[in-house]
Design an enzyme around this catalytic site. Structure first.
Site, short mmCIF file in Angstrom:
data_model
loop_
_atom_site.label_atom_id
_atom_site.label_comp_id
_atom_site.label_asym_id
_atom_site.label_seq_id
_atom_site.Cartn_x
_atom_site.Cartn_y
_atom_site.Cartn_z
N PRO A 1 80.40 9.06 -1.29
CG PRO A 1 80.67 9.74 -3.49
CD PRO A 1 80.71 10.25 -2.09
CD GLU A 2 81.76 5.30 2.52
OE1 GLU A 2 82.92 4.83 2.37
OE2 GLU A 2 81.49 6.19 3.35
#
Length: 270
Positions: free
Chosen positions: A2-3
């Site tokens: 996840p960014e």
């Protein structure tokens, strides 16, 4: 992994269910995350009210009166708002029961995420030296230009450095450099101010669009209600090696930089 867009999507999803709610129960099924979950987490949190849910870089802050819980999703983590009678899954490691009757549950198959306590989150060692938020007024072309002077680092690595700007992960670095027309291997110190203006705009545009579409689902990410993000359908270069460039129709090329896939157009990016 996840960014920033995925983490911001998660924040927006859980905040309405958490803010203003009293924590009635803390369950830690497996404390062995990237860093051990504090032994006294339940003692610190039970009875406390979650005042706000904020984000800094890829960290989520659950702000209470006495301090902050710092949550990181790691490589495969997710936070979901569920009913308290939902049976736990194999990798559900931490959960908060709230007075409203819902539960905030943290699932992390690879256990690279974290749940930490901080008396003052912004001064925590994980947070203190981070660069500006890419969607904030502090982030702009002149900042990138100033920080890049004398740098021999490739520009892709430069904008992925969290001391320069936070949250520009591999996917979004590929996309922003393509939109700005900059070759990912060009030395950061040899890029003009005008091109850095374009790159800062491209970073903001790319991240904003990804947030609106719920992030990018490539492997593990789902948002707070278990649904995937859809930005992957709008990717211009990442994951498209040998496919035609959307501008010049020439085949996109893929190289490895720091063991990460880098896709670019050899004609449009200089």
């Amino acid at each position: 992994m996840p960014e920033l867009p995925e983490v911001e999507t998660t924040r927006r999803g859980i905040a309405p269910h958490c803010e203003g709610q009293t924590i009635t129960r803390v369950t830690v099924r497996n404390p062995s995350l990237r860093w051990p979950v504090p032994d006294d987490l339940a003692q610190r949190l039970e009875g406390q009210i979650i005042r706000t849910v904020d984000r800094r870089a890829k960290y989520l802050f659950l702000n209470l009166d006495g301090g902050t819980v710092i949550v990181h999703l790691g490589m495969s983590g997710s936070l979901r708002v569920i009913t308290e009678d939902t049976p736990p899954l194999a990798h559900d490691h931490v959960e908060l029961g709230l007075a409203s009757g819902v539960t905030l549950r943290f699932n992390d198959p690879r256990r690279f995420g974290c749940w930490l306590w901080a008396d003052a989150a912004e001064h925590h060692p994980l947070i203190a030296s981070l660069g500006p938020e890419p969607l904030s007024p502090e982030f702009n072309g002149p900042l990138l230009y100033r920080l890049s002077r004398g740098k021999q680092t490739p520009v892709k690595a430069f904008i992925m450095d969290s001391h320069v700007v936070v949250g520009v992960g591999n996917i979004y670095a590929n996309e922003a450099l393509y939109k700005a027309g900059i070759h990912p291997k060009r030395k950061a110190g040899r890029i003009s101010l005008d091109r850095y203006h374009r790159l800062a705009d491209a970073i903001r545009e790319t991240l904003s669009a990804a947030i609106l579409m719920g992030g990018t689902t490539l492997r593990d990410f789902v948002n707070s209600d278990g649904k995937p993000g859809y930005f992957a359908q709008s990717l211009l270069v990442y994951g498209r090696p040998d496919e035609p460039c959307r501008e010049c129709l020439r085949p996109l090329k893929e190289i490895r930089m720091n063991n990460r896939s880098t896709v670019y157009c050899p004609r449009c990016q200089r």
